[in-house]
Design an enzyme around this catalytic site. Sequence first.
Site, PDB file in Angstrom:
ATOM      1  N   HIS A  14      14.927 -56.739 -22.167  1.00 31.77           N
ATOM      2  CA  HIS A  14      14.270 -56.828 -20.701  1.00 31.77           C
ATOM      3  C   HIS A  14      14.120 -58.238 -20.161  1.00 31.77           C
ATOM      4  O   HIS A  14      14.296 -59.311 -21.019  1.00 31.77           O
ATOM      5  CB  HIS A  14      12.940 -56.140 -20.328  1.00 31.77           C
ATOM      6  CG  HIS A  14      11.941 -56.381 -21.169  1.00 31.77           C
ATOM      7  ND1 HIS A  14      10.404 -55.905 -20.933  1.00 31.77           N
ATOM      8  CD2 HIS A  14      11.428 -57.458 -22.072  1.00 31.77           C
ATOM      9  CE1 HIS A  14       9.765 -56.678 -21.288  1.00 31.77           C
ATOM     10  NE2 HIS A  14      10.123 -57.692 -22.300  1.00 31.77           N
ATOM     11  N   CYS A  23       8.858 -64.971 -20.758  1.00 30.59           N
ATOM     12  CA  CYS A  23       9.441 -63.551 -20.736  1.00 30.59           C
ATOM     13  C   CYS A  23      10.089 -63.211 -19.394  1.00 30.59           C
ATOM     14  O   CYS A  23      10.395 -62.235 -19.075  1.00 30.59           O
ATOM     15  CB  CYS A  23       8.113 -62.254 -20.870  1.00 30.59           C
ATOM     16  SG  CYS A  23       7.498 -62.344 -22.692  1.00 30.59           S
ATOM     17  N   HIS A  27      15.145 -61.075 -23.169  1.00 30.82           N
ATOM     18  CA  HIS A  27      14.962 -60.942 -24.591  1.00 30.82           C
ATOM     19  C   HIS A  27      14.673 -59.469 -24.983  1.00 30.82           C
ATOM     20  O   HIS A  27      14.578 -58.656 -23.970  1.00 30.82           O
ATOM     21  CB  HIS A  27      13.615 -61.941 -25.016  1.00 30.82           C
ATOM     22  CG  HIS A  27      12.329 -61.278 -24.158  1.00 30.82           C
ATOM     23  ND1 HIS A  27      12.211 -61.359 -22.734  1.00 30.82           N
ATOM     24  CD2 HIS A  27      11.289 -60.387 -24.663  1.00 30.82           C
ATOM     25  CE1 HIS A  27      11.051 -61.003 -22.544  1.00 30.82           C
ATOM     26  NE2 HIS A  27      10.551 -60.460 -23.481  1.00 30.82           N
ATOM     27  N   HIS A  29      12.831 -56.323 -27.633  1.00 31.34           N
ATOM     28  CA  HIS A  29      11.559 -55.801 -28.368  1.00 31.34           C
ATOM     29  C   HIS A  29      12.206 -54.604 -29.217  1.00 31.34           C
ATOM     30  O   HIS A  29      12.721 -53.783 -28.829  1.00 31.34           O
ATOM     31  CB  HIS A  29      10.557 -55.444 -27.712  1.00 31.34           C
ATOM     32  CG  HIS A  29       9.941 -56.731 -26.733  1.00 31.34           C
ATOM     33  ND1 HIS A  29       9.001 -57.560 -27.330  1.00 31.34           N
ATOM     34  CD2 HIS A  29       9.841 -57.022 -25.428  1.00 31.34           C
ATOM     35  CE1 HIS A  29       8.706 -58.468 -26.583  1.00 31.34           C
ATOM     36  NE2 HIS A  29       9.152 -58.091 -25.304  1.00 31.34           N
ATOM     37  N   ASP A  66      16.983 -46.557 -25.182  1.00 25.39           N
ATOM     38  CA  ASP A  66      17.296 -47.077 -26.542  1.00 25.39           C
ATOM     39  C   ASP A  66      18.591 -48.080 -26.257  1.00 25.39           C
ATOM     40  O   ASP A  66      19.539 -47.385 -25.955  1.00 25.39           O
ATOM     41  CB  ASP A  66      17.159 -46.169 -27.313  1.00 25.39           C
ATOM     42  CG  ASP A  66      17.225 -46.764 -28.897  1.00 25.39           C
ATOM     43  OD1 ASP A  66      16.890 -47.856 -29.308  1.00 25.39           O
ATOM     44  OD2 ASP A  66      17.781 -46.100 -29.802  1.00 25.39           O
ATOM     45  N   HIS A  67      18.452 -49.302 -26.853  1.00 21.37           N
ATOM     46  CA  HIS A  67      19.558 -50.154 -27.145  1.00 21.37           C
ATOM     47  C   HIS A  67      20.148 -50.413 -25.464  1.00 21.37           C
ATOM     48  O   HIS A  67      21.343 -50.503 -25.320  1.00 21.37           O
ATOM     49  CB  HIS A  67      20.763 -49.683 -27.808  1.00 21.37           C
ATOM     50  CG  HIS A  67      20.081 -49.907 -29.500  1.00 21.37           C
ATOM     51  ND1 HIS A  67      19.248 -49.175 -30.014  1.00 21.37           N
ATOM     52  CD2 HIS A  67      20.564 -50.852 -30.243  1.00 21.37           C
ATOM     53  CE1 HIS A  67      19.168 -49.566 -31.288  1.00 21.37           C
ATOM     54  NE2 HIS A  67      19.922 -50.659 -31.404  1.00 21.37           N
ATOM     55  N   GLU A 112       4.939 -53.967 -27.816  1.00 27.98           N
ATOM     56  CA  GLU A 112       6.052 -54.870 -27.618  1.00 27.98           C
ATOM     57  C   GLU A 112       6.167 -55.618 -28.929  1.00 27.98           C
ATOM     58  O   GLU A 112       7.320 -55.925 -29.434  1.00 27.98           O
ATOM     59  CB  GLU A 112       6.167 -55.908 -26.354  1.00 27.98           C
ATOM     60  CG  GLU A 112       5.976 -55.217 -24.919  1.00 27.98           C
ATOM     61  CD  GLU A 112       6.297 -56.255 -24.000  1.00 27.98           C
ATOM     62  OE1 GLU A 112       6.146 -57.305 -24.238  1.00 27.98           O
ATOM     63  OE2 GLU A 112       6.680 -55.504 -22.881  1.00 27.98           O
TER      64      GLU A 112
HETATM   65 ZN    ZN Z   1       9.257 -58.805 -23.363  1.00 27.42          ZN
END
Ligand code: ZN
Length: 122
Positions: A14, A23, A27, A29, A66-67, A112
């Site tokens: 995200h 952020c 990047h 998580h 997911d992914h 996160e």
């Molecule tokens: Zn983040």
Amino acid sequence: MFEVSVEYSFAAGHALRNYKGKCENVHGHNYRVQVTVAGEALNGAGLLVDFADLKAGLRGLVDRLDHRFLNEIEPFDQINPSAENLAKYLGDGLRDRLQDQGLRLQAVTVWETDTASATYRP
Ligand SMILES: [Zn+2]
């Protein structure tokens, strides 16, 4: 009253909008999600809810994230994919299913990192 919690993990990317800092850049998580539900009555097996049923409901919502790059997936193409908004999204997604089972949603927590989380309580 009884409370039951399950956890589930997923990985996603995200970038935060309207935010100045690291952020705002793309990047990822390894998110961890905990859902806690509550109710008064146990079933004949002595369970408030089957852990497997609760996990299946959560998995159904999380698997579409997911992914993936969250900023491209509804509703996070419109609202920021923050841990707070993720927690509310997952809680809202589970509410009807829980009500059908006579359960209340107590809280959804999204981590996160190991040391940073946000919790939504309806
Ligand atoms: Zn983040």
